[in-house]
Design a protein around this motif. Structure first.
Motif, PDB file in Angstrom:
ATOM      1  N   SER A 111       0.833  -1.196   0.000  1.00 13.59           N
ATOM      2  CA  SER A 111       0.000   0.000   0.000  1.00 13.59           C
ATOM      3  C   SER A 111       0.873   1.254   0.000  1.00 13.59           C
ATOM      4  N   ILE A 112       2.015   1.176   0.674  1.00 10.30           N
ATOM      5  CA  ILE A 112       2.905   2.333   0.728  1.00 10.30           C
ATOM      6  C   ILE A 112       3.605   2.528  -0.615  1.00 10.30           C
TER       7      ILE A 112
ATOM      8  N   GLU B 298       2.335   1.675  -3.454  1.00  8.80           N
ATOM      9  CA  GLU B 298       1.294   2.187  -4.331  1.00  8.80           C
ATOM     10  C   GLU B 298       1.111   3.691  -4.114  1.00  8.80           C
ATOM     11  N   GLY B 299       1.132   4.095  -2.823  1.00 12.22           N
ATOM     12  CA  GLY B 299       0.996   5.510  -2.510  1.00 12.22           C
ATOM     13  C   GLY B 299       2.096   6.337  -3.159  1.00 12.22           C
ATOM     14  N   ALA B 300       3.308   5.809  -3.126  1.00 14.11           N
ATOM     15  CA  ALA B 300       4.430   6.537  -3.726  1.00 14.11           C
ATOM     16  C   ALA B 300       4.268   6.601  -5.250  1.00 14.11           C
TER      17      ALA B 300
ATOM     18  N   ASP C 265      13.313   6.845  -6.772  1.00 14.57           N
ATOM     19  CA  ASP C 265      12.911   7.818  -5.751  1.00 14.57           C
ATOM     20  C   ASP C 265      12.243   7.117  -4.584  1.00 14.57           C
ATOM     21  N   MET C 266      11.378   6.164  -4.918  1.00 13.94           N
ATOM     22  CA  MET C 266      10.655   5.450  -3.873  1.00 13.94           C
ATOM     23  C   MET C 266      11.635   4.695  -2.971  1.00 13.94           C
TER      24      MET C 266
ATOM     25  N   ARG D  24      13.999   7.438  -1.022  1.00 10.63           N
ATOM     26  CA  ARG D  24      13.408   8.348  -0.045  1.00 10.63           C
ATOM     27  C   ARG D  24      12.466   7.668   0.920  1.00 10.63           C
ATOM     28  N   LEU D  25      11.980   6.492   0.540  1.00 18.79           N
ATOM     29  CA  LEU D  25      10.944   5.893   1.374  1.00 18.79           C
ATOM     30  C   LEU D  25      11.357   4.517   1.886  1.00 18.79           C
TER      31      LEU D  25
ATOM     32  N   ARG E  21      14.424   4.215   4.000  1.00 21.11           N
ATOM     33  CA  ARG E  21      14.206   4.899   5.269  1.00 21.11           C
ATOM     34  C   ARG E  21      13.376   4.027   6.210  1.00 21.11           C
ATOM     35  N   ILE E  22      12.362   3.396   5.645  1.00 22.86           N
ATOM     36  CA  ILE E  22      11.512   2.540   6.467  1.00 22.86           C
ATOM     37  C   ILE E  22      12.287   1.302   6.903  1.00 22.86           C
TER      38      ILE E  22
ATOM     39  N   MET F 142      12.858   4.663  15.709  1.00 18.66           N
ATOM     40  CA  MET F 142      11.498   4.265  15.342  1.00 18.66           C
ATOM     41  C   MET F 142      10.455   5.239  15.876  1.00 18.66           C
TER      42      MET F 142
ATOM     43  N   ILE G 292      10.454   8.470  15.994  1.00 18.93           N
ATOM     44  CA  ILE G 292      10.330   9.738  15.274  1.00 18.93           C
ATOM     45  C   ILE G 292       9.058   9.778  14.439  1.00 18.93           C
TER      46      ILE G 292
END
Lengths: 307, 287
Positions: A192-193, A195-197, A206-207, A210-211, A214-215, A305, A307
């Protein structure tokens, strides 16, 4: 309880007096079972924890009484007992080997983890092969890796006993842990994340940058620290590739290097009190490093975690 | 809400300024076509997952700055339809389609259209709130950051603030922008996702049952928001809830088993449905 309810309960119970007895008996047996299990659980915790705590206490006690500036700044002088002065060469050697092997293993492991998780398709046979090989590699006894390192790096490449040969061998040992934890941490990022990106017009790079990274960072860092703390404690591969030296590391090739685990292994068996003391101190330092790495991993990640 | 919107030039300029940069990729048709009332024109769309056909010959015109609702029972293909409008289905293995979908007269599936830049013009909000597990601020800033839509930090701050205000979330989060987005309630998370979509200044916002996972209070907030958004951009809303369709829709399409049964203006389609199936669905007899 409502009065009507008790009435109905009594009505249903009245014809079955044996039922209550069975329930009571069953309940007694259940409680007894629970007591036995609880007792066994506590017992096994004690059995496991006591030696660990005893060992921690012993090495902490010995280490803290033995630690001194001289023992940290002078080098070992060989096994004669004439003055196995200090651990400086072993500390520096260990730091050099671990640092260099991390330098090789971390980028390679993280990048291949990213490839496996993000770019290899579900049915990518190459990726499946890499995963399989890395799992096998994680299970290979380290002495065999040391032997292979000896043949390839020390003899075939002709680097001699050296920091580079030792670091590359340890890097091979660390690689599967880093690779697999990165792979797993990235694949845990929910669809879902992703897909959001994508819906925001993000490209795959980029996904990931940046995402996803990081996760997945806590997982990746945990894997790196785990692999470092495993390699800190390795002796066998280093015996084959670094040999040992009583001098501070001076060159990367053709120059044997000292390291802490060797001191623990060899000096604890020597019939000299000074040598035994150095072995205790080296063991204490190794333990300290591993505990510190684990603490940093736990506390740091928990803070990250939040933050 | 409406008052401050007028003060913000950033968004008033948005469609023109953003589409100017997209002319290179063939998406900007300004000048070559007269701005028509229809923004998205779907004609003869068939869609398949592998061998399974899920949409049959859909033709539909979606008007500018209005709320177009696609309603129908579960599994009727409404999500598939909305996901073809910004090419989200490109990511689904086995998906294929034929027919034509035009945005401003330009086929969005033609080869010279970059799907990434298309998604800047056509944003999307999903059924289940999917905030990124990073700070509230970074969630909204994600789109502007990846597309480098600002020159200075202050500009980004302004985009974030404006987007959150447009999504009616600013007052609730302005004191904790650095808090993790996962700490928000479900309704707030969904409004954050709307703010995140708004931050790249899309012309169209696709909403795939945005309120179906939310409580009634949050649902009505989202519905108010949809009506407000339609002043600025085009909203395409998918829902299985016909009360919701009636409340927010300007035009309503009724989809059943992959076919477009009826398409008409909002009160009319509920009061005088022309089709038997529509009437049954609207009266709650068709599930």
């Amino acid at each position: 309880m409502m009065p009507e309810e008790t009435e109905t309960v009594q009505q249903t119970r009245a014809p079955f007096p044996w039922r209550d007895k069975r329930i009571a008996r069953n309940n007694r047996i259940r409680k007894l079972k629970w007591r036995i299990i609880a007792f066994l659980a506590v017992l096994s915790v004690i059995v496991v924890l006591y030696p660990l705590l005893d060992m921690l206490y012993l090495f902490a006690y010995k280490g803290l009484t033995l630690i001194s500036l001289a023992r940290l700044t002078q080098t070992t002088t060989g096994g004669t007992g004439v003055g196995n002065a200090g651990l400086a060469n072993a500390i520096a050697g260990s730091a050099l080997i671990i640092g260099m092997s991390s330098l090789f293993a971390v980028p390679l492991g993280v990048l291949s983890g990213i490839y496996l998780a993000e770019f290899a398709g579900e049915r990518d046979r190459y990726a499946g092969m890499v995963r399989f090989v890395s799992d096998v590699l994680a299970g290979v006894p380290s002495i065999i890796l040391g032997y292979a390192g000896f043949f390839v790096f020390v003899l075939y490449f002709g680097w001699g006993f050296s920091a580079v040969a030792a670091s590359l061998t340890l890097a091979i040992l660390m690689l599967p842990y880093i690779l697999r934890t990165t792979d797993v941490a990235l694949r845990k990022v929910p669809d879902s994340i992703r897909e959001g990106a994508y819906a925001l017009g993000s490209s795959k790079t980029d996904m990931i940058n940046r995402l996803n990274l990081r996760i997945a960072l806590p997982g990746i860092v945990t894997g790196i620290l785990l692999s470092i703390s495993i390699s800190v404690g390795e002796t066998a591969p280093l015996l084959y590739t670094a040999s040992f030296s009583n001098y501070l590391p001076s060159a990367l090739f053709h120059s044997p290097v000292g390291y802490l685990t060797y001191v623990v292994w060899t000096y604890s068996q020597l019939p000299f009190a000074q040598a035994n003391d150095l072995a205790y101190l080296a063991a204490f330092l190794l333990m300290l490093i591993v505990v510190l790495i684990n603490l940093v991993a736990r506390v740091g990640m928990r803070r990250f975690m939040k933050i | 809400m409406v008052l401050w919107l007028k003060k913000v030039e950033l968004f008033e300029k948005a469609p023109d300024s953003s589409s100017a940069g997209l002319s290179k990729v063939g998406l900007d048709m300004e000048g070559s076509y007269p701005a028509s009332e229809v923004l998205i024109r779907i004609s003869g769309l068939n869609a398949f997952y592998g061998q399974l056909q899920v949409l049959y010959d859909i033709s539909l015109d979606i008007k500018r700055k209005s709320v177009t609702v696609i309603m129908g029972p579960s599994g009727c293909g409404k999500s598939t339809l909305i996901r073809t409008l910004n090419r989200m289905n490109d990511l689904v293995p086995g998906f294929s389609h034929n027919g034509r979908i035009e945005l401003d007269g330009k086929d969005i599936y033609s080869k010279d259209v970059d799907p990434i830049l298309l998604k800047i013009r056509v944003g999307m909000v999903f059924q289940k709130p999917n905030p990124f597990p990073i700070s509230i601020y970074e969630n909204v800033a994600f789109g502007p950051r990846i597309h480098k839509m600002f020159r200075k930090k202050e500009e980004l701050d302004r985009i974030v603030e404006n987007s959150l205000k447009r999504a009616a979330l600013w007052d609730e989060v302005k004191d904790r922008l650095q808090a993790n987005a996962m700490s928000l309630s479900g309704g707030q998370q969904q409004r954050l996702c709307i703010a995140r979509a708004l931050a790249v200044q899309p012309e169209v916002i696709l909403m795939d049952e945005p309120a179906s996972a939310l409580d009634p209070g949050s649902t009505s907030k989202i519905e108010e928001l949809i009506v407000e958004l339609a002043n600025e951009c085009t909203v395409v809303l998918v829902t299985h809830n016909m009360q919701q369709a009636a409340r927010v829709g300007n035009e309503v399409a009724f989809l059943y088993k992959g076919r477009l049964i009826e398409f008409g203006e909002s009160p009319g389609i509920f009061e005088n449905p022309r089709n038997q199936l529509t009437e049954e669905y609207v009266s709650g007899r068709l599930t």
